[in-house]
Design an enzyme around this catalytic site. Structure first.
Site, PDB file in Angstrom:
ATOM      1  N   ARG A 168       0.858  -1.201   0.000  1.00  0.00           N
ATOM      2  CA  ARG A 168       0.000   0.000   0.000  1.00  0.00           C
ATOM      3  C   ARG A 168       0.883   1.237   0.000  1.00  0.00           C
ATOM      4  O   ARG A 168       0.611   2.204  -0.696  1.00  0.00           O
ATOM      5  CB  ARG A 168      -0.928  -0.012   1.209  1.00  0.00           C
ATOM      6  CG  ARG A 168      -2.248  -0.720   0.998  1.00  0.00           C
ATOM      7  CD  ARG A 168      -2.110  -2.158   0.509  1.00  0.00           C
ATOM      8  NE  ARG A 168      -3.369  -2.865   0.420  1.00  0.00           N
ATOM      9  CZ  ARG A 168      -3.882  -3.594   1.422  1.00  0.00           C
ATOM     10  NH1 ARG A 168      -3.216  -3.743   2.546  1.00  0.00           N
ATOM     11  NH2 ARG A 168      -5.046  -4.189   1.260  1.00  0.00           N
ATOM     12  N   ASP A 197       0.398  -6.724  -2.891  1.00  0.00           N
ATOM     13  CA  ASP A 197      -1.041  -6.540  -2.679  1.00  0.00           C
ATOM     14  C   ASP A 197      -1.589  -5.876  -3.926  1.00  0.00           C
ATOM     15  O   ASP A 197      -0.826  -5.590  -4.863  1.00  0.00           O
ATOM     16  CB  ASP A 197      -1.336  -5.737  -1.400  1.00  0.00           C
ATOM     17  CG  ASP A 197      -2.646  -6.193  -0.760  1.00  0.00           C
ATOM     18  OD1 ASP A 197      -3.696  -6.084  -1.415  1.00  0.00           O
ATOM     19  OD2 ASP A 197      -2.615  -6.677   0.379  1.00  0.00           O
ATOM     20  N   HIS A 274      -6.363 -10.253  -3.957  1.00  0.00           N
ATOM     21  CA  HIS A 274      -5.518  -9.077  -3.667  1.00  0.00           C
ATOM     22  C   HIS A 274      -4.409  -8.912  -4.703  1.00  0.00           C
ATOM     23  O   HIS A 274      -3.272  -8.588  -4.359  1.00  0.00           O
ATOM     24  CB  HIS A 274      -4.882  -9.198  -2.268  1.00  0.00           C
ATOM     25  CG  HIS A 274      -5.794  -8.758  -1.155  1.00  0.00           C
ATOM     26  ND1 HIS A 274      -5.917  -7.453  -0.764  1.00  0.00           N
ATOM     27  CD2 HIS A 274      -6.632  -9.464  -0.353  1.00  0.00           C
ATOM     28  CE1 HIS A 274      -6.788  -7.363   0.247  1.00  0.00           C
ATOM     29  NE2 HIS A 274      -7.234  -8.567   0.499  1.00  0.00           N
ATOM     30  N   GLU A 334      -9.657 -12.661   1.886  1.00  0.00           N
ATOM     31  CA  GLU A 334     -10.666 -11.815   1.233  1.00  0.00           C
ATOM     32  C   GLU A 334     -10.770 -12.034  -0.279  1.00  0.00           C
ATOM     33  O   GLU A 334     -10.805 -11.076  -1.049  1.00  0.00           O
ATOM     34  CB  GLU A 334     -10.340 -10.335   1.508  1.00  0.00           C
ATOM     35  CG  GLU A 334     -10.305 -10.001   2.981  1.00  0.00           C
ATOM     36  CD  GLU A 334      -9.906  -8.561   3.290  1.00  0.00           C
ATOM     37  OE1 GLU A 334     -10.524  -7.966   4.168  1.00  0.00           O
ATOM     38  OE2 GLU A 334      -8.958  -8.048   2.668  1.00  0.00           O
ATOM     39  N   TYR A 426      -3.987  -5.361  15.349  1.00  0.00           N
ATOM     40  CA  TYR A 426      -3.932  -4.612  14.102  1.00  0.00           C
ATOM     41  C   TYR A 426      -3.475  -3.199  14.412  1.00  0.00           C
ATOM     42  O   TYR A 426      -4.251  -2.369  14.910  1.00  0.00           O
ATOM     43  CB  TYR A 426      -5.300  -4.653  13.398  1.00  0.00           C
ATOM     44  CG  TYR A 426      -5.339  -5.792  12.398  1.00  0.00           C
ATOM     45  CD1 TYR A 426      -4.720  -6.996  12.715  1.00  0.00           C
ATOM     46  CD2 TYR A 426      -5.926  -5.663  11.144  1.00  0.00           C
ATOM     47  CE1 TYR A 426      -4.690  -8.045  11.808  1.00  0.00           C
ATOM     48  CE2 TYR A 426      -5.912  -6.717  10.228  1.00  0.00           C
ATOM     49  CZ  TYR A 426      -5.297  -7.893  10.568  1.00  0.00           C
ATOM     50  OH  TYR A 426      -5.262  -8.922   9.680  1.00  0.00           O
ATOM     51  N   ASP A 428      -2.913  -0.835  12.564  1.00  0.00           N
ATOM     52  CA  ASP A 428      -3.432   0.250  11.729  1.00  0.00           C
ATOM     53  C   ASP A 428      -4.689   0.836  12.372  1.00  0.00           C
ATOM     54  O   ASP A 428      -5.293   1.757  11.827  1.00  0.00           O
ATOM     55  CB  ASP A 428      -3.711  -0.220  10.295  1.00  0.00           C
ATOM     56  CG  ASP A 428      -4.655  -1.402  10.214  1.00  0.00           C
ATOM     57  OD1 ASP A 428      -4.850  -2.110  11.229  1.00  0.00           O
ATOM     58  OD2 ASP A 428      -5.218  -1.636   9.123  1.00  0.00           O
ATOM     59  N   GLU A 478      -2.366   1.326   4.479  1.00  0.00           N
ATOM     60  CA  GLU A 478      -3.228   2.174   3.635  1.00  0.00           C
ATOM     61  C   GLU A 478      -3.091   3.639   4.032  1.00  0.00           C
ATOM     62  O   GLU A 478      -3.048   4.525   3.188  1.00  0.00           O
ATOM     63  CB  GLU A 478      -4.699   1.765   3.767  1.00  0.00           C
ATOM     64  CG  GLU A 478      -5.080   0.503   3.012  1.00  0.00           C
ATOM     65  CD  GLU A 478      -5.078  -0.710   3.910  1.00  0.00           C
ATOM     66  OE1 GLU A 478      -4.358  -0.697   4.929  1.00  0.00           O
ATOM     67  OE2 GLU A 478      -5.788  -1.692   3.585  1.00  0.00           O
TER      68      GLU A 478
END
Ligand code: TNX
Length: 540
Positions: A168, A197, A274, A334, A426, A428, A478
């Site tokens: 990212r 990614d 991804h 995902e 996490y 983030d 991100e």
């Protein structure tokens, strides 16, 4: 003669009272050691021309870290391993069975400091503990003295990981090395390098140069959310480009750097999802409809196309050549399976094998599990790969919310596990509720929450033994467009993670941890770490 003796004693006591001015350091080590026993002897006084003794060259690097820390006129000297105690500092290989893997004993006496371990990681850990007993400020080291003590220490988990997403936002090699230094400082031993990614491919692959020639660069667009922006920059485009990648030489350098410090670099190559950027580089790999037209690029490989497997095998061959890690991470999170239910080729596979979309995923993922095993490696993936019919040989990195039942189930199926619970580990997520926090992904994961979280119920750890590999925190970038921002999000939460990863369950104590924090911050300041002061907000 009596007068003379009195004079000498007075002189000696004057001299030693000067030495007593030397600041005795508190025993504040993070992560908390297994046992610390005070010896109540006179302290070890740092002398600026002392010797660090080692018995073989494998000890050179930890000894050098000590040398740099101590500064002054310290010297490293190689001695015969049969020689016994020395004054000064010694690193030793020990056959003492009470020392565990990666563990160490650290003994500080009035005249000597001895760090003993079976393995080089153990020596590093001992050196890191000693370093934390010294002043954080290099200017104070030459006047420091250390309390006499015995520390016996070893890790709770064999896998103590910290992740970094460089897709990212690309992070330069010097920062990656600093990150590795800080993992070592906290006695973490796995650096999970999220190299691929949807919006950026960051590892040079010689057999497929387009992956970085095209896939490492994107167009800067102010109006887009960072993860939505995957428009690739192509040569000749006048708009500003953003990105970067690691050459294979960079990667070898980073891997060697980490390996010397006993840290494994776990590479991650995302599949089957991804991967939007791959299909920008190689449109012919995209899924097609009945008319042969491309389906929208949602970053999922076609599961019924030989070329999908071929390119990924080529990539993994180069990855295995670069990374000695036993585990190779293949992502697997995902995956938008709608590609397979719409793609003309994948529909045929589903009809022929009577596969559900989840089984298509296992079909794809199991191929790489076999491929990696054929090359004497083990596959690891995010827990979504459990859907369908996954081979039990696959190791799972679980990012769900740490429900004991889920963890129990995957272990029962025979998988090895690393827990990275998405609600806690996490980094983030926001670390305070202050409105002054810089924008983050969302969620809240305070220092206290990270500290207090207990990753595995005791029964699970006891029942599944070696299948329980350990724990890890993840840093998705991100919202982190600069390494300073990564530091802000990772520090000091990494210290809380480290106590859960290293220290015995019963040694975790929030009130003790908070007492150790001022000193930790002193170290961060001297190592130029842009930690988050807001992390302490809930404490104030
Ligand atoms: C989920 S966790 C992701 C990442 C995102 C992250 C943001 C996981 C395996 N996938 O792609 O960056 O959430 O928190």
């Amino acid at each position: 003669p009596i007068k003379c003796i009195i004079f000498l004693l007075a002189g000696f006591s004057f001299f030693s009272s000067c030495r007593k001015d030397l600041k005795l350091q508190p025993i504040h080590i993070i992560p908390e050691p297994v046992s610390v026993q005070a010896l109540h002897l006179s302290p070890f006084v740092i002398d600026d021309h002392s010797i660090i003794y080692i018995t073989d060259s494998s000890m050179m690097l930890p000894a050098q870290l000590l040398l740099t820390t101590l500064g002054g006129g310290y010297k490293i000297r190689m001695i015969d391993r049969t020689l016994s105690t020395h004054s000064g500092i010694s690193l030793r290989h020990s056959t003492d069975t009470s020392i565990r893997d990666q563990g160490y004993n650290l003994e500080i006496h009035t005249q000597s400091i001895v760090i003993s371990a079976h393995d080089t990681p153990g020596l590093w850990h001992g050196v890191q503990s000693l370093r934390q007993l010294l002043p954080a400020d290099p200017a104070e080291i030459s006047t420091a003295s250390l309390p006499s003590l015995v520390i016996n220490d070893y890790p709770r988990f064999g896998w103590r990981g910290m992740h970094l997403d460089v897709s990212r936002h690309f992070m330069p090699v010097p920062f990656i090395k600093k990150y590795i230094d800080m993992l070592s400082f906290h006695k973490l031993n796995v650096f999970h390098w999220h190299l691929v990614d949807g919006i950026g491919w960051r590892i040079e692959i010689k057999s497929h140069p387009e992956l970085t020639e095209v896939g490492a660069w994107r167009v800067v667009k102010e109006d887009k959310k960072p993860w939505e922006d995957f428009e690739v920059w192509r040569s000749g485009d006048p708009r500003p480009k953003y990105g970067g990648f690691y050459t294979q030489e960079d990667i070898r350098e980073v891997v060697a750097y980490a390996t010397q410090k006993g840290i494994t670099v776990l590479p991650e190559i995302e599949l089957p999802g991804h991967s939007e950027v791959v299909f920008e580089c190689y449109p012919e790999l995209r899924c097609i409809d009945e008319k042969g037209d491309y389906l929208p690029n949602i970053g999922v490989y076609c599961a019924n196309l030989q070329a999908s497997y071929d390119i990924l095998e080529d990539v993994l061959v180069e990855v295995m050549d670069l990374f000695p890690s036993e585990y190779i991470h293949i992502g697997g999170d995902e995956v938008n399976k709608s590609n397979w239910t719409q793609c003309a080729r994948d529909k045929k596979l589903m009809e022929r094998e009577h596969y559900t979309p989840e089984e298509v995923q296992s079909h794809f993922v199991n191929h790489f599990d076999r491929f990696l095993r054929d090359h004497d490696r083990k596959m690891m993936g995010w827990h979504e790969i459990l859907e369908g019919n996954l081979s039990p040989s696959a190791a799972i990195m679980y990012w769900g919310n740490g429900r004991a039942d889920d963890v129990d189930e995957m272990l029962r199926e025979g998988h090895e596990s690393v827990l990275t619970p998405g609600n806690i580990y996490y980094f983030d997520h926001y670390q305070s509720t202050s409105k002054h926090e810089p924008p983050a992904f969302g969620g809240l994961s305070t220092l206290t929450q990270v500290y207090e979280y207990e990753p595995y119920p005791a029964a699970i750890e006891d029942t599944y033994g070696n299948q329980v590999l350990g724990i890890q925190a993840n840093c998705w970038t991100e919202y982190m467009d600069h390494s300073d921002q990564v530091e802000y999000m990772v520090f000091p939460r990494i210290a809380a993670l480290a106590e859960s990863a290293w220290s015995p369950r019963h040694k975790k104590d929030w009130s003790v941890f908070t007492q150790k924090i001022p000193r930790l911050l002193d170290f961060y300041n001297h190592q130029d770490i842009q930690y988050a002061p807001s992390s302490f907000r809930p404490l104030i």
